[in-house]
Design a protein around this motif. Sequence first.
Motif: not given
Length: 259
Positions: A1-30
């Motif tokens: 089972m895949s369980t990659i959930l983001f536990h912060e509102i703002v996370y990273g930056p991470i490297h995106s294969r499509r967009m480069g250095s990306s600061l992620g934003v999660n507006l959904l439940p942790y």
Amino acid sequence: MSTILFHEIVYGPIHSRRMGSSLGVNLLPYNGKFCSFDCIYCECGFNKDFRTQEKLPDRENVRAAMEDKLQSLHREGVNLDVITFAGNGEPTMHPHFAGIIDDTITLRNLYFPQTRISVLTDGFHVSKPAVFEALKKVDNPILKLDSAFDETVRLINRPVSRQYSVARQVELYKRFNGAFILQTMFLRGEFEGRKIDNTTREEVSAWLGLVREMKPREVMIYTIDRETPAKQLEKAPLEVLREIASLVEAMGIKTVVAG
């Protein structure tokens, strides 16, 4: 089972294969997933496995988390290519999505004026005027369409609403007058005893027809990269992705391939 959930509102930056250095934003439940689709390839897993009663972060908390992170990255001199709204499901489902986008634009202009703002969305809520207007303000509204056929979409993306149809989505996307990025996942395999392959000649030909009709400024073509909740799925071969991309580029549309 895949369980990659983001536990912060703002996370990273991470490297995106499509967009480069990306600061992620999660507006959904942790601790759960909240989405208008239930894609069989979603890295966050199936909706039924991650239901939660936790509330969404409010607009003020999102702004505070965003400013704190951007201030820190600015002090550190970090290079930031993009601020990306994605997270544990569909970001445009947040009731204050439009206001949060306004806040993000203000903070971006203050700390990282050259950084783009992207929203990864299944596009279903583009029908809401506030969501549509907010997406028009961001640099990269990235709208999903994985097939030209309702039957295939219901097999791969499994939209929660029975009102979903490809024809409806195409008309919604055309309202952007080409100022959007189309995102399509190509894959093969099997799910619940049914064969899956949206790389067939019939699928690609029909999809190309819709691309020609919608005229996006760019098309992102990609395939599976992480663990999927449905286990019998396969990557689309890179050469197939490149062949599809060449057909899009022949229309004069920029195409990005992530194999």
